[in-house]
Design an enzyme around this catalytic site. Structure first.
Site, mmCIF file in Angstrom:
data_model
loop_
_atom_site.group_PDB
_atom_site.id
_atom_site.type_symbol
_atom_site.label_atom_id
_atom_site.label_comp_id
_atom_site.label_asym_id
_atom_site.label_seq_id
_atom_site.Cartn_x
_atom_site.Cartn_y
_atom_site.Cartn_z
ATOM 1 N N HIS A 51 0.864 -1.194 0.000
ATOM 2 C CA HIS A 51 0.000 0.000 0.000
ATOM 3 C C HIS A 51 0.893 1.234 0.000
ATOM 4 C CE1 HIS A 51 -3.738 2.135 1.970
ATOM 5 N NE2 HIS A 51 -3.084 2.951 1.167
ATOM 6 N N HIS A 94 1.264 4.763 -2.574
ATOM 7 C CA HIS A 94 0.904 5.541 -3.766
ATOM 8 C C HIS A 94 2.177 6.203 -4.278
ATOM 9 C CE1 HIS A 94 -3.435 5.361 -2.582
ATOM 10 N NE2 HIS A 94 -2.878 5.247 -1.385
ATOM 11 N N HIS A 103 -9.594 1.139 -0.990
ATOM 12 C CA HIS A 103 -9.527 1.825 0.294
ATOM 13 C C HIS A 103 -10.939 1.791 0.892
ATOM 14 C CE1 HIS A 103 -5.742 3.273 -1.251
ATOM 15 N NE2 HIS A 103 -5.533 4.106 -0.259
ATOM 16 N N GLU A 105 -11.188 3.759 6.130
ATOM 17 C CA GLU A 105 -10.130 4.681 6.602
ATOM 18 C C GLU A 105 -10.859 5.794 7.364
ATOM 19 O OE1 GLU A 105 -8.034 6.750 3.453
ATOM 20 O OE2 GLU A 105 -6.338 7.280 4.759
ATOM 21 N N ASP A 125 1.810 4.050 2.720
ATOM 22 C CA ASP A 125 0.758 4.869 2.114
ATOM 23 C C ASP A 125 1.347 5.992 1.251
ATOM 24 O OD1 ASP A 125 -1.831 5.537 1.479
ATOM 25 O OD2 ASP A 125 -2.395 6.290 3.449
ATOM 26 N N ASP A 126 1.695 7.111 1.859
ATOM 27 C CA ASP A 126 2.275 8.255 1.125
ATOM 28 C C ASP A 126 3.505 8.712 1.910
ATOM 29 O OD1 ASP A 126 0.046 8.896 -0.957
ATOM 30 O OD2 ASP A 126 -0.987 8.583 0.944
#
Ligand code: ADE
Ligand code: ZN
Length: 334
Positions: free
Chosen positions: A17, A19, A197, A200, A278-279
């Site tokens: 996961h 991005h 997703h 969340e 994630d980011d």
């Protein structure tokens, strides 16, 4: 440094996961802004870091879409992806399943071919030079309509042999999975894997929809599933993986304190949970920093770290033989 953190760093890991647009480090953002003459509301790294002060998912997404505006050429997408893969090498991430957001680029006039033309060579080079395997997952932006997702799937046709699956991301609340049932059905017919997703910021109902209507193989985040014991039982019994992202959860106020992070409760509930970034450039770190934050806050044991790492491989889209090989390496690592 704690023994447990040393173990987490040393173990070969999978990331499921992440991005790629969220791995754009402030330094590269400024470089590309100059290289491509794209204006940003920041003049230095300090200003960027100051702006990364989010209260919720939408606060972050506004800056995330603004940040990706500096990505213009194949070289930019190559540089972005390659920089992330070098981080993987540093952190013993040996397999990564990378999200990208084509509509974030085609919507501002960057052709799909430019995006793929940059990302794919970086992935191939990582396989041959760094021994890092990968899969690519194309996400649909859920704040846009299903027709736009269909158009994106159509545009992706020439590259589908290099795309493992589709995902669903962006603003969750008010954009339930049910709005994307048909395009996920089409993706399934095309032989693509499915993830979304869910849970969340959105309610457990969105997780049910992702399972029942989108027929997903994994849930990304899934934190709010814990509000519904019946859903937890179902996720545990079906071994549907949850790709959890601790630093993201803290920065986007999904948890108010890392000591309240549900990773241990998820493990104890029998959920197939793994740890992801994630980011990473927006939330303060890559996979190892996510383990570090959890180990520090929850005092994770060596056994818990090993289970979280093994789950990452088990939940991957690698063939069974490859998964077994990686699990063997995790078990053998001291
Ligand atoms: N896009 C990038 N990161 C995301 C996240 N954490 N949730 C939803 N959409 C995203
Ligand atoms: Zn995400």
């Amino acid at each position: 440094m704690s023994e447990i953190l040393e173990l987490a760093k040393r173990l070969p890991k999978a990331e499921l996961h992440m991005h790629v647009e969220g791995s754009l480090e402030p330094e590269m953002m400024l470089t590309l802004s100059e290289r491509n003459q794209v204006a940003l509301p920041y003049s230095d790294i300090e200003e960027i870091n100051k702006a990364y002060n989010f209260n919720c998912l939408q606060d972050f997404l506004d800056l995330y879409y603004q940040g990706m505006s500096v990505l213009q050429t194949e070289q930019d997408f190559f540089d972005l992806t390659w920089a992330y893969l070098l981080r993987c090498q540093q952190q013993n991430v040996v397999h990564t399943e990378i999200f990208f957001d084509p509509q974030g680029h085609t919507g501002r006039g960057i052709p799909f071919a430019v995006v793929m033309g940059g990302i794919q060579p970086a992935l191939r080079r990582a396989e041959s030079e760094l021994g890092i395997s990968s899969r690519l997952i194309m996400c649909f932006l859920r704040h846009l309509d299903q027709q736009s997702a269909f158009d994106t799937l159509e545009e992706a046709q020439p590259w589908l042999s290099n795309i493992a699956g589709v995902g669903l991301d962006s603003s969750e609340v008010g954009h339930p999975p049910s709005g994307f049932r048909q395009v996920f059905e089409r993706a399934a017919q095309l032989g693509l894997r499915r993830v979304a997703h869910a849970g969340e910021e959105g309610p457990p109902e969105y997780v049910y929809e992702a399972l029942d209507l989108l027929q997903v193989d994994r849930i990304d985040h899934g934190n709010r599933s814990l509000e519904d014991p019946e859903l937890v039982r179902r996720l545990a019994e079906s071994e549907i993986p949850l790709t959890v992202c601790p630093l993201s959860n803290l920065r986007l106020a999904v948890v108010s304190d890392m000591r309240e992070h549900p990773a241990r409760v998820m493990l104890e509930s029998g959920l197939n949970v793994c740890i992801n970034s994630d980011d990473p450039s927006y939330f303060g770190g890559y996979v190892n920093e996510n383990f570090e934050a959890l180990i520090h806050a929850l005092d994770l044991t060596a056994d818990e770290v090993r289970r979280l790492v093994a789950n990452g491989f088990r939940a991957s889209f690698l063939p069974a033989g490859e998964i077994e090989r990686h699990l063997g390496n995790v078990a053998a690592a001291q």
